[in-house]
Design a protein around this motif. Structure first.
Motif, short mmCIF file in Angstrom:
data_model
loop_
_atom_site.label_atom_id
_atom_site.label_comp_id
_atom_site.label_asym_id
_atom_site.label_seq_id
_atom_site.Cartn_x
_atom_site.Cartn_y
_atom_site.Cartn_z
N THR A 118 0.85 -1.18 0.00
CA THR A 118 0.00 0.00 0.00
C THR A 118 0.89 1.23 0.00
O THR A 118 1.61 1.46 0.97
N PRO A 119 0.86 2.00 -1.10
CA PRO A 119 1.71 3.19 -1.15
C PRO A 119 1.25 4.22 -0.12
O PRO A 119 0.07 4.48 0.04
N ALA A 120 2.20 4.77 0.60
CA ALA A 120 1.94 5.80 1.60
C ALA A 120 3.26 6.51 1.84
O ALA A 120 4.28 6.16 1.23
N HIS A 121 3.26 7.49 2.74
CA HIS A 121 4.52 8.16 3.09
C HIS A 121 5.55 7.10 3.48
O HIS A 121 6.70 7.16 3.09
N THR A 122 5.13 6.14 4.27
CA THR A 122 5.92 4.94 4.57
C THR A 122 5.08 3.77 4.09
O THR A 122 4.03 3.47 4.66
N ASP A 123 5.51 3.14 3.01
CA ASP A 123 4.73 2.06 2.39
C ASP A 123 4.43 0.95 3.39
O ASP A 123 5.25 0.64 4.26
N ILE A 124 3.24 0.34 3.23
CA ILE A 124 2.82 -0.76 4.09
C ILE A 124 2.83 -2.05 3.26
O ILE A 124 2.15 -2.15 2.25
N TYR A 125 3.62 -3.00 3.69
CA TYR A 125 3.73 -4.30 3.02
C TYR A 125 2.84 -5.29 3.77
O TYR A 125 2.87 -5.35 4.99
N THR A 126 2.05 -6.06 3.02
CA THR A 126 1.25 -7.12 3.61
C THR A 126 1.82 -8.45 3.15
O THR A 126 2.06 -8.66 1.95
N LYS A 128 1.81 -12.82 3.37
CA LYS A 128 1.12 -14.08 3.65
C LYS A 128 2.13 -14.94 4.39
O LYS A 128 3.22 -15.20 3.89
N THR A 129 1.75 -15.34 5.62
CA THR A 129 2.64 -16.16 6.45
C THR A 129 1.92 -17.45 6.82
O THR A 129 0.70 -17.54 6.64
N PRO A 130 2.63 -18.42 7.37
CA PRO A 130 1.96 -19.65 7.80
C PRO A 130 0.88 -19.40 8.87
O PRO A 130 -0.06 -20.17 9.01
N LYS A 131 1.00 -18.30 9.61
CA LYS A 131 0.03 -17.99 10.66
C LYS A 131 -1.05 -17.00 10.21
O LYS A 131 -1.84 -16.54 11.02
N GLY A 132 -1.06 -16.64 8.95
CA GLY A 132 -2.04 -15.67 8.43
C GLY A 132 -1.34 -14.45 7.86
O GLY A 132 -0.15 -14.48 7.59
N GLU A 133 -2.10 -13.37 7.70
CA GLU A 133 -1.54 -12.16 7.13
C GLU A 133 -0.84 -11.33 8.20
O GLU A 133 -1.25 -11.31 9.36
N LEU A 134 0.20 -10.63 7.78
CA LEU A 134 1.01 -9.80 8.64
C LEU A 134 1.38 -8.55 7.85
O LEU A 134 1.70 -8.65 6.67
N SER A 135 1.32 -7.39 8.47
CA SER A 135 1.68 -6.15 7.78
C SER A 135 2.83 -5.48 8.52
O SER A 135 2.97 -5.61 9.74
N PHE A 136 3.64 -4.75 7.73
CA PHE A 136 4.69 -3.95 8.36
C PHE A 136 4.94 -2.70 7.54
O PHE A 136 4.72 -2.66 6.33
N ALA A 137 5.35 -1.66 8.25
CA ALA A 137 5.69 -0.40 7.59
C ALA A 137 7.15 -0.47 7.16
O ALA A 137 8.01 -0.95 7.90
N ALA A 138 7.42 0.03 5.99
CA ALA A 138 8.79 0.04 5.47
C ALA A 138 9.53 1.25 6.05
O ALA A 138 10.09 2.08 5.32
N ALA A 139 9.53 1.35 7.37
CA ALA A 139 10.19 2.45 8.07
C ALA A 139 11.70 2.33 7.93
O ALA A 139 12.23 1.27 7.55
#
Length: 165
Positions: A118-126, A128-139
């Motif tokens: 997701t493009p943003a001032h700090t992009d957000i990456y989503t 797919k992991t074995p435990k479900g979805e996980l998101s992190f900011a590309a800080a």
């Protein structure tokens, strides 16, 4: 890598002469300003008019001469050839190239696969992991390296844990 990139979405017709309003999926409308052609549903359309700013632009396409023809394009994706797009600055990547990359820690531990950015001032990456979805900011300090050729993104494990949800 795919030779075509999705660069915009057609929002709606604009006016009665076939112009379409688009939502730009690049950093800004200026990335599309020099394009001479685009592809919609695999068909090539020449561009004979362009104006835009930020993430909104207006296109006049060859062969789309009235509002009815423009209406048929509502909601469609606009693609451009990678070779027609401006060269990217160092350290920046097309979202299409990041999607599908494996995210690993610097010690080689696999975290998951990028399913969206997701493009943003700090992009957000989503991911797919074995435990479900996980998101992190590309800080700052999270992403150490990106290798789109081998489809691998290396992250700093400590910083990753600080910014992931």
């Amino acid at each position: 890598m795919n030779d075509k990139l999705t660069v915009a979405l057609i929002v709606k017709p604009q006016g009665i002469r076939g112009e379409v309003k688009i939502k730009v999926l690049c950093d800004g409308a200026e990335d599309l300003e020099g394009l001479k052609r685009v592809f919609i549903d695999g068909a090539e359309y020449g561009i004979f008019g362009f104006r835009g700013q930020g993430d909104i632009a207006y296109l006049s396409l060859k062969g789309v001469f009235d509002r009815n023809a423009a209406e048929l394009l509502r909601g469609k994706e606009i693609e451009a050839l990678r070779s027609d797009m401006p060269e990217l600055p160092d350290g920046t990547f097309y979202i299409a190239d990041l999607t599908g990359c494996e995210v690993v820690t610097s010690s080689g531990e696999s975290i998951g696969e990028v399913i969206s950015v997701t493009p943003a001032h700090t992009d957000i990456y989503t991911l797919k992991t074995p435990k479900g979805e996980l998101s992190f900011a590309a800080a700052e300090g999270v992403i150490e390296t990106v290798d789109v050729e081998s489809k691998k993104i290396t992250v700093n494990k400590k910083r990753f844990k600080e910014v992931s949800v």
